[in-house]
Design a protein around this motif. Structure first.
Motif, PDB file in Angstrom:
ATOM      1  N   VAL A 117     -50.341 -61.594 -45.030  1.00  0.00           N
ATOM      2  CA  VAL A 117     -50.026 -60.172 -45.168  1.00  0.00           C
ATOM      3  C   VAL A 117     -50.374 -59.681 -46.571  1.00  0.00           C
ATOM      4  O   VAL A 117     -50.921 -58.586 -46.752  1.00  0.00           O
ATOM      5  CB  VAL A 117     -48.543 -59.909 -44.848  1.00  0.00           C
ATOM      6  CG1 VAL A 117     -48.162 -58.475 -45.135  1.00  0.00           C
ATOM      7  CG2 VAL A 117     -48.246 -60.272 -43.391  1.00  0.00           C
ATOM      8  N   GLU A 118     -50.079 -60.487 -47.567  1.00  0.00           N
ATOM      9  CA  GLU A 118     -50.370 -60.100 -48.949  1.00  0.00           C
ATOM     10  C   GLU A 118     -51.863 -59.864 -49.162  1.00  0.00           C
ATOM     11  O   GLU A 118     -52.265 -58.959 -49.890  1.00  0.00           O
ATOM     12  CB  GLU A 118     -49.879 -61.191 -49.908  1.00  0.00           C
ATOM     13  CG  GLU A 118     -50.069 -60.849 -51.375  1.00  0.00           C
ATOM     14  CD  GLU A 118     -49.532 -61.929 -52.293  1.00  0.00           C
ATOM     15  OE1 GLU A 118     -49.432 -61.669 -53.510  1.00  0.00           O
ATOM     16  OE2 GLU A 118     -49.198 -63.037 -51.800  1.00  0.00           O
ATOM     17  N   GLN A 119     -52.701 -60.677 -48.518  1.00  0.00           N
ATOM     18  CA  GLN A 119     -54.138 -60.568 -48.700  1.00  0.00           C
ATOM     19  C   GLN A 119     -54.820 -59.663 -47.671  1.00  0.00           C
ATOM     20  O   GLN A 119     -56.045 -59.528 -47.673  1.00  0.00           O
ATOM     21  CB  GLN A 119     -54.771 -61.964 -48.628  1.00  0.00           C
ATOM     22  CG  GLN A 119     -54.290 -62.904 -49.720  1.00  0.00           C
ATOM     23  CD  GLN A 119     -54.961 -64.262 -49.636  1.00  0.00           C
ATOM     24  OE1 GLN A 119     -56.163 -64.377 -49.829  1.00  0.00           O
ATOM     25  NE2 GLN A 119     -54.174 -65.286 -49.320  1.00  0.00           N
ATOM     26  N   SER A 120     -54.029 -59.037 -46.812  1.00  0.00           N
ATOM     27  CA  SER A 120     -54.597 -58.185 -45.762  1.00  0.00           C
ATOM     28  C   SER A 120     -55.213 -56.923 -46.368  1.00  0.00           C
ATOM     29  O   SER A 120     -54.859 -56.516 -47.484  1.00  0.00           O
ATOM     30  CB  SER A 120     -53.511 -57.797 -44.754  1.00  0.00           C
ATOM     31  OG  SER A 120     -52.509 -56.995 -45.363  1.00  0.00           O
ATOM     32  N   PRO A 121     -56.143 -56.290 -45.651  1.00  0.00           N
ATOM     33  CA  PRO A 121     -56.765 -55.060 -46.159  1.00  0.00           C
ATOM     34  C   PRO A 121     -55.717 -54.001 -46.486  1.00  0.00           C
ATOM     35  O   PRO A 121     -54.785 -53.769 -45.710  1.00  0.00           O
ATOM     36  CB  PRO A 121     -57.658 -54.622 -44.985  1.00  0.00           C
ATOM     37  CG  PRO A 121     -57.937 -55.866 -44.237  1.00  0.00           C
ATOM     38  CD  PRO A 121     -56.701 -56.704 -44.352  1.00  0.00           C
ATOM     39  N   ASN A 122     -55.875 -53.381 -47.624  1.00  0.00           N
ATOM     40  CA  ASN A 122     -54.929 -52.358 -48.068  1.00  0.00           C
ATOM     41  C   ASN A 122     -55.289 -51.028 -47.436  1.00  0.00           C
ATOM     42  O   ASN A 122     -56.384 -50.501 -47.643  1.00  0.00           O
ATOM     43  CB  ASN A 122     -54.962 -52.239 -49.587  1.00  0.00           C
ATOM     44  CG  ASN A 122     -53.787 -51.436 -50.127  1.00  0.00           C
ATOM     45  OD1 ASN A 122     -52.873 -51.094 -49.383  1.00  0.00           O
ATOM     46  ND2 ASN A 122     -53.822 -51.125 -51.404  1.00  0.00           N
ATOM     47  N   ILE A 123     -54.395 -50.495 -46.607  1.00  0.00           N
ATOM     48  CA  ILE A 123     -54.636 -49.222 -45.931  1.00  0.00           C
ATOM     49  C   ILE A 123     -53.624 -48.201 -46.430  1.00  0.00           C
ATOM     50  O   ILE A 123     -52.417 -48.449 -46.387  1.00  0.00           O
ATOM     51  CB  ILE A 123     -54.541 -49.374 -44.395  1.00  0.00           C
ATOM     52  CG1 ILE A 123     -55.638 -50.329 -43.905  1.00  0.00           C
ATOM     53  CG2 ILE A 123     -54.649 -48.034 -43.702  1.00  0.00           C
ATOM     54  CD1 ILE A 123     -55.603 -50.592 -42.418  1.00  0.00           C
ATOM     55  N   ASP A 124     -54.123 -47.089 -46.918  1.00  0.00           N
ATOM     56  CA  ASP A 124     -53.260 -46.025 -47.434  1.00  0.00           C
ATOM     57  C   ASP A 124     -52.622 -45.294 -46.267  1.00  0.00           C
ATOM     58  O   ASP A 124     -53.285 -44.541 -45.545  1.00  0.00           O
ATOM     59  CB  ASP A 124     -54.085 -45.057 -48.290  1.00  0.00           C
ATOM     60  CG  ASP A 124     -53.213 -44.047 -49.029  1.00  0.00           C
ATOM     61  OD1 ASP A 124     -52.013 -43.940 -48.700  1.00  0.00           O
ATOM     62  OD2 ASP A 124     -53.737 -43.354 -49.933  1.00  0.00           O
ATOM     63  N   THR A 125     -51.325 -45.521 -46.080  1.00  0.00           N
ATOM     64  CA  THR A 125     -50.632 -44.914 -44.947  1.00  0.00           C
ATOM     65  C   THR A 125     -50.360 -43.429 -45.148  1.00  0.00           C
ATOM     66  O   THR A 125     -49.839 -42.767 -44.244  1.00  0.00           O
ATOM     67  CB  THR A 125     -49.298 -45.647 -44.675  1.00  0.00           C
ATOM     68  OG1 THR A 125     -48.494 -45.623 -45.864  1.00  0.00           O
ATOM     69  CG2 THR A 125     -49.550 -47.087 -44.271  1.00  0.00           C
ATOM     70  N   HIS A 126     -50.700 -42.906 -46.323  1.00  0.00           N
ATOM     71  CA  HIS A 126     -50.545 -41.473 -46.568  1.00  0.00           C
ATOM     72  C   HIS A 126     -51.799 -40.696 -46.143  1.00  0.00           C
ATOM     73  O   HIS A 126     -51.823 -39.471 -46.224  1.00  0.00           O
ATOM     74  CB  HIS A 126     -50.258 -41.202 -48.047  1.00  0.00           C
ATOM     75  CG  HIS A 126     -48.963 -41.799 -48.520  1.00  0.00           C
ATOM     76  ND1 HIS A 126     -47.738 -41.355 -48.083  1.00  0.00           N
ATOM     77  CD2 HIS A 126     -48.715 -42.827 -49.371  1.00  0.00           C
ATOM     78  CE1 HIS A 126     -46.778 -42.062 -48.660  1.00  0.00           C
ATOM     79  NE2 HIS A 126     -47.352 -42.967 -49.444  1.00  0.00           N
ATOM     80  N   LYS A 127     -52.821 -41.433 -45.712  1.00  0.00           N
ATOM     81  CA  LYS A 127     -54.061 -40.802 -45.274  1.00  0.00           C
ATOM     82  C   LYS A 127     -54.365 -41.219 -43.837  1.00  0.00           C
ATOM     83  O   LYS A 127     -53.871 -42.250 -43.368  1.00  0.00           O
ATOM     84  CB  LYS A 127     -55.218 -41.215 -46.192  1.00  0.00           C
ATOM     85  CG  LYS A 127     -55.058 -40.775 -47.642  1.00  0.00           C
ATOM     86  CD  LYS A 127     -56.234 -41.251 -48.489  1.00  0.00           C
ATOM     87  CE  LYS A 127     -56.070 -40.820 -49.936  1.00  0.00           C
ATOM     88  NZ  LYS A 127     -57.199 -41.304 -50.784  1.00  0.00           N
ATOM     89  N   PRO A 128     -55.180 -40.433 -43.117  1.00  0.00           N
ATOM     90  CA  PRO A 128     -55.542 -40.815 -41.751  1.00  0.00           C
ATOM     91  C   PRO A 128     -56.249 -42.169 -41.721  1.00  0.00           C
ATOM     92  O   PRO A 128     -57.041 -42.497 -42.611  1.00  0.00           O
ATOM     93  CB  PRO A 128     -56.490 -39.688 -41.309  1.00  0.00           C
ATOM     94  CG  PRO A 128     -56.151 -38.530 -42.188  1.00  0.00           C
ATOM     95  CD  PRO A 128     -55.740 -39.123 -43.504  1.00  0.00           C
ATOM     96  N   VAL A 129     -55.935 -42.967 -40.710  1.00  0.00           N
ATOM     97  CA  VAL A 129     -56.577 -44.271 -40.529  1.00  0.00           C
ATOM     98  C   VAL A 129     -57.746 -44.090 -39.566  1.00  0.00           C
ATOM     99  O   VAL A 129     -57.556 -43.693 -38.415  1.00  0.00           O
ATOM    100  CB  VAL A 129     -55.587 -45.304 -39.971  1.00  0.00           C
ATOM    101  CG1 VAL A 129     -56.283 -46.632 -39.707  1.00  0.00           C
ATOM    102  CG2 VAL A 129     -54.422 -45.499 -40.938  1.00  0.00           C
TER     103      VAL A 129
END
Length: 266
Positions: free
Chosen positions: A77-89
């Motif tokens: 989980v720590e190394q998973s892709p960082n996705i900004d949850t404040h923006k549309p995915v």
């Protein structure tokens, strides 16, 4: 088992080697009304970073203990892709995420989860944070149909003959991770009355208007069986609900797909 989305919020996510954090809300796709990702606040161990956890990884929900066990390690989980949850995915973000964990795509198949009606994933193959992520074939559209649960809560319900209430929460199937019902409050018309409406009856969702249009009348909603979030939903209640609306229940529609699924060898 059917559970209210209020039971999902705040659940502890437990990896194979410790707690990951707590569920804040979730992303669902507005075409199949299925939860695709849980948004998890990791708290102190990742400096408050929010991560996405797919139902593919959930192997044991424990609603009584308010915990979801997942088949992931904290390092994954720590190394998973960082996705900004404040923006549309978008679809590219999703492809990167799914490729990292080795999960199949849910889009493009005949079932809620693409090749299967449930999120059945092979054991995840970890990738390193510096490793190249393979590109998915198929040339998917970059458009995504993901919506935040907290965004839709509060949307007004527009029946065939006028407005009738607003969305408060959702009722979730913890096996398919499908949203089986929208919980609708009609307190502006009938004090204290909450009812359930199936996503199958949703004609469209207007994001600019913050409104959900349904193909049932105000009277049908007014006279439908009452619902309380604390009450368990059994098949008897669901049968009565669908009978009231004169619509076929989802379990009969999905049963018709099973022979095809078995034939395909999934």
């Amino acid at each position: 088992m059917l559970v209210n989305s209020s039971d999902l919020k705040g659940l502890t996510i437990r990896a194979t080697d410790g707690d990951l954090g707590t569920v804040e809300q979730f992303y669902f796709d507005d075409q199949n009304w299925t939860i695709r990702y849980l948004v998890v606040d990791t708290g102190g161990w990742l400096s408050g970073r929010r991560v996405l956890i797919s139902p593919y990884s959930v192997w044991r929900p424990s609603w009584h203990e308010k915990r979801l066990d997942v088949s992931l390690t904290k390092s994954q989980v720590e190394q998973s892709p960082n996705i900004d949850t404040h923006k549309p995915v978008n679809r590219q973000h999703e492809s990167t995420y799914l490729d990292y964990y080795g999960y199949p795509s849910y889009w493009g198949g005949p079932y809620l989860w693409g090749p299967a009606p449930y999120p059945m994933a092979p054991p995840p193959i970890p990738t390193t944070i510096t490793g190249a992520v393979p590109e998915r074939s198929g040339g998917q559209s970059q458009d995504s149909h993901l919506r935040m649960s907290d965004e839709v809560a509060g949307y007004h319900i527009e029946a065939t003959d006028g407005e009738i209430g607003h969305v408060t929460r959702f009722v979730i199937d913890d096996q398919a991770w499908a949203i089986r019902y929208l919980e609708v409050s009609t307190k502006n018309w009938w004090p204290g009355k909450n009812v359930l409406v199936s996503p199958a009856w949703v004609k469209k969702v207007s994001w600019p208007e913050s409104k959900v249009y349904v193909a049932v009348s105000r009277d049908s909603i007014q006279t439908s069986p009452d619902y309380e979030a604390s009450m368990p939903i059994d098949r008897e209640y669901e049968t009565r609900l669908y009978s009231h609306y004169g619509e076929p229940p989802y379990w009969l529609l999905e049963a018709k797909q099973k022979p095809a699924l078995m034939t395909s060898g999934v």
